[in-house]
Design a protein around this motif. Sequence first.
Motif, short mmCIF file in Angstrom:
data_model
loop_
_atom_site.label_atom_id
_atom_site.label_comp_id
_atom_site.label_asym_id
_atom_site.label_seq_id
_atom_site.Cartn_x
_atom_site.Cartn_y
_atom_site.Cartn_z
N VAL A 190 1.02 -1.17 0.00
CA VAL A 190 -0.03 -0.01 0.12
C VAL A 190 0.90 0.99 0.11
N SER A 191 0.46 2.17 -0.85
CA SER A 191 1.40 3.56 -0.86
C SER A 191 0.24 4.61 -0.46
N ALA A 192 0.40 5.32 0.44
CA ALA A 192 -0.46 6.62 0.81
C ALA A 192 0.28 7.67 0.84
N TYR A 193 -0.06 8.78 0.22
CA TYR A 193 0.44 9.97 0.02
C TYR A 193 -0.45 11.39 0.53
N ALA A 194 -0.02 12.11 1.34
CA ALA A 194 -0.59 13.34 1.38
C ALA A 194 -0.84 14.22 0.18
N LEU A 195 -2.15 14.73 0.11
CA LEU A 195 -2.41 15.28 -1.21
C LEU A 195 -1.62 16.82 -1.17
N ILE A 196 -0.84 17.00 -2.10
CA ILE A 196 -0.07 18.25 -2.53
C ILE A 196 -0.74 19.04 -3.61
N VAL A 197 -1.04 20.22 -3.36
CA VAL A 197 -1.68 21.23 -4.01
C VAL A 197 -0.49 21.81 -4.98
N GLU A 198 -0.54 21.42 -6.08
CA GLU A 198 0.73 21.83 -7.22
C GLU A 198 0.26 23.17 -8.00
N GLU A 199 0.96 23.83 -8.14
CA GLU A 199 0.77 25.12 -8.72
C GLU A 199 0.60 24.77 -10.24
N GLY A 200 -0.67 25.46 -10.79
CA GLY A 200 -1.02 25.31 -12.01
C GLY A 200 -1.79 24.23 -12.38
N THR A 201 -2.50 23.60 -11.47
CA THR A 201 -3.24 22.79 -11.38
C THR A 201 -4.70 23.18 -11.08
N ARG A 202 -5.85 22.34 -11.84
CA ARG A 202 -7.06 22.91 -11.73
C ARG A 202 -7.54 22.81 -10.22
N LEU A 203 -7.00 21.89 -9.16
CA LEU A 203 -7.21 21.99 -7.88
C LEU A 203 -6.70 22.84 -7.35
N ALA A 204 -5.66 23.45 -7.68
CA ALA A 204 -4.87 24.98 -6.93
C ALA A 204 -5.64 25.90 -7.47
N ARG A 205 -6.42 25.95 -8.49
CA ARG A 205 -7.15 27.19 -9.01
C ARG A 205 -8.35 27.20 -8.36
N ARG A 206 -9.02 26.12 -7.95
CA ARG A 206 -10.17 25.75 -7.34
C ARG A 206 -10.05 26.53 -5.83
N ILE A 207 -8.91 25.96 -5.35
CA ILE A 207 -8.64 26.58 -3.84
C ILE A 207 -8.42 28.01 -3.98
N ALA A 208 -7.63 28.62 -4.87
CA ALA A 208 -7.38 29.96 -4.87
C ALA A 208 -8.74 30.70 -5.08
N ARG A 209 -9.78 30.20 -5.91
CA ARG A 209 -11.02 30.82 -5.95
C ARG A 209 -11.77 30.67 -4.78
N GLY A 210 -11.41 29.82 -3.71
CA GLY A 210 -12.07 29.48 -2.63
C GLY A 210 -13.14 28.65 -2.65
N GLU A 211 -13.32 27.85 -3.54
CA GLU A 211 -14.23 27.04 -3.92
C GLU A 211 -13.98 25.76 -2.95
N LEU A 212 -12.69 25.52 -2.72
CA LEU A 212 -12.42 24.36 -1.89
C LEU A 212 -11.22 24.74 -0.66
N PRO A 213 -11.08 24.36 0.48
CA PRO A 213 -10.38 24.75 1.67
C PRO A 213 -8.87 24.06 1.36
N GLN A 214 -8.06 24.79 1.71
CA GLN A 214 -6.50 24.25 1.84
C GLN A 214 -6.42 23.05 2.65
N PRO A 215 -5.75 21.99 2.05
CA PRO A 215 -5.51 20.98 3.00
C PRO A 215 -4.87 21.15 4.14
N ASP A 216 -5.28 20.68 5.57
CA ASP A 216 -4.78 21.24 6.82
C ASP A 216 -3.91 20.34 7.28
N ASP A 217 -2.47 20.75 7.79
CA ASP A 217 -1.46 20.02 7.97
C ASP A 217 -1.90 19.03 9.35
N ASP A 218 -2.71 19.53 10.09
CA ASP A 218 -2.95 18.69 11.35
C ASP A 218 -3.71 17.57 10.88
N VAL A 219 -4.71 17.60 10.04
CA VAL A 219 -5.35 16.59 9.50
C VAL A 219 -4.62 15.91 8.73
#
Length: 406
Positions: free
Chosen positions: A219-248
């Motif tokens: 099993v491989s398990a990776y923390a989500l990394i929000v990479e610059e230039g991705t659709r996910l990064a743009r959605r977070i920048a627009r406030g549609e989604l929250p930034q991943p929380d380090d404590d979580v």
Amino acid sequence: MNTVLPLLEAPSQTLPLPAGARAGLAGTPFGLYVHVPFCATRCGYCDFNTYTADELGPGASRTEYAGTAIAELRQAAETLGPELPTVATVFVGGGTPTLLPADDLAAVLAEVRRLFPVADDVEVTTEANPETVTPASLATLRAAGFTRVSLGMQSAAEHVLAVLDRRHTPGRAVEAAREARAAGFEHVNLDLIYGTPGETDADWAASLDAVLAAPVDHVSAYALIVEEGTRLARRIARGELPQPDDDVLADRYEQADATLRAAGFDWYEVSNWATGAAARCRHNELYWSGANWWGVGPGAHSHVGGLRWWNVKHPAAYAGRLLRGERPVQDTELLDDDDRALEAVMLGLRLRAGLPLTALSDAGRLRAADAVARGLLEPGAHAAGRAVLTDRGRLLADALVRDLTE
């Protein structure tokens, strides 16, 4: 958005292998990586060198790709010969390698065997998206000599898969793992991502339970990394989604480790667990130990004897060069002793075995002693001359690596 890259690339590079590299080929583990740069759709979090049909542009063809990759394999054999290294591992990654017909992947592996000496116990892995394999295609791959499959599961929660723009349905990854075992694959891995916006504790627990219901030994398990230039990064920048929380993210990791340990999986690299030594990904271990490998495909990286190089990124530029009989190399870098020592620390510290304290500078050894006091490195291992991460140290591995190498 049009993401087709321009085909203006630097001139093709030669490969001046260091003087001692050829002499050391026989005694250094050697692997082949084959990059398949195609995806049906682009996942919102992905910044890998991959292309959908709309992004390819002219001059690149999925149907001709196996032949193009084989052309580079022939260049590799010519460059490394006449005393060729024995191939210990082959890893076909992407992208989505299983978008190619299984017979195409089989043809690439057959050419590896024709060109190179291959170890009797060679590990041959393909990555796969769950929706791109069938019992028939898996049977073809297994018959061709593939021994290991790594399936991109990411999550068992439908709404989490939707945020990640994954196409498979919940449950399909586990079903594909069962199909791979039925086809005779010796080793099956499932990849997970944790910390996706909207993922709950219950979602993550359900994903881990689903993995353990599958016939997997890795099993491989990776923390989500929000990479610059991705659709996910743009959605977070627009406030549609929250930034991943380090404590979580830390909580998710600890939950994964506890759940997997209880089921008989042990960590051997910070993000990887296996049921035993035989189930570990030997190809990745080859990377982590600073061995030699040749990367085939657009954007693929290689390393032989301290020389690192990487290919042009766009599939059309890559195919064009090989068609003209040129090397697809974009650029090269010769690592000096300091570079290699730094990489040995960066990679070695993430492994279960850790690394000898002698690999650190004087300042690094002082900081390692402080890390023991802070509970980040195991005191017993430190007393025996090694830097080995504690459970808490794994949560802070990246920061600790920076601290020990600055």
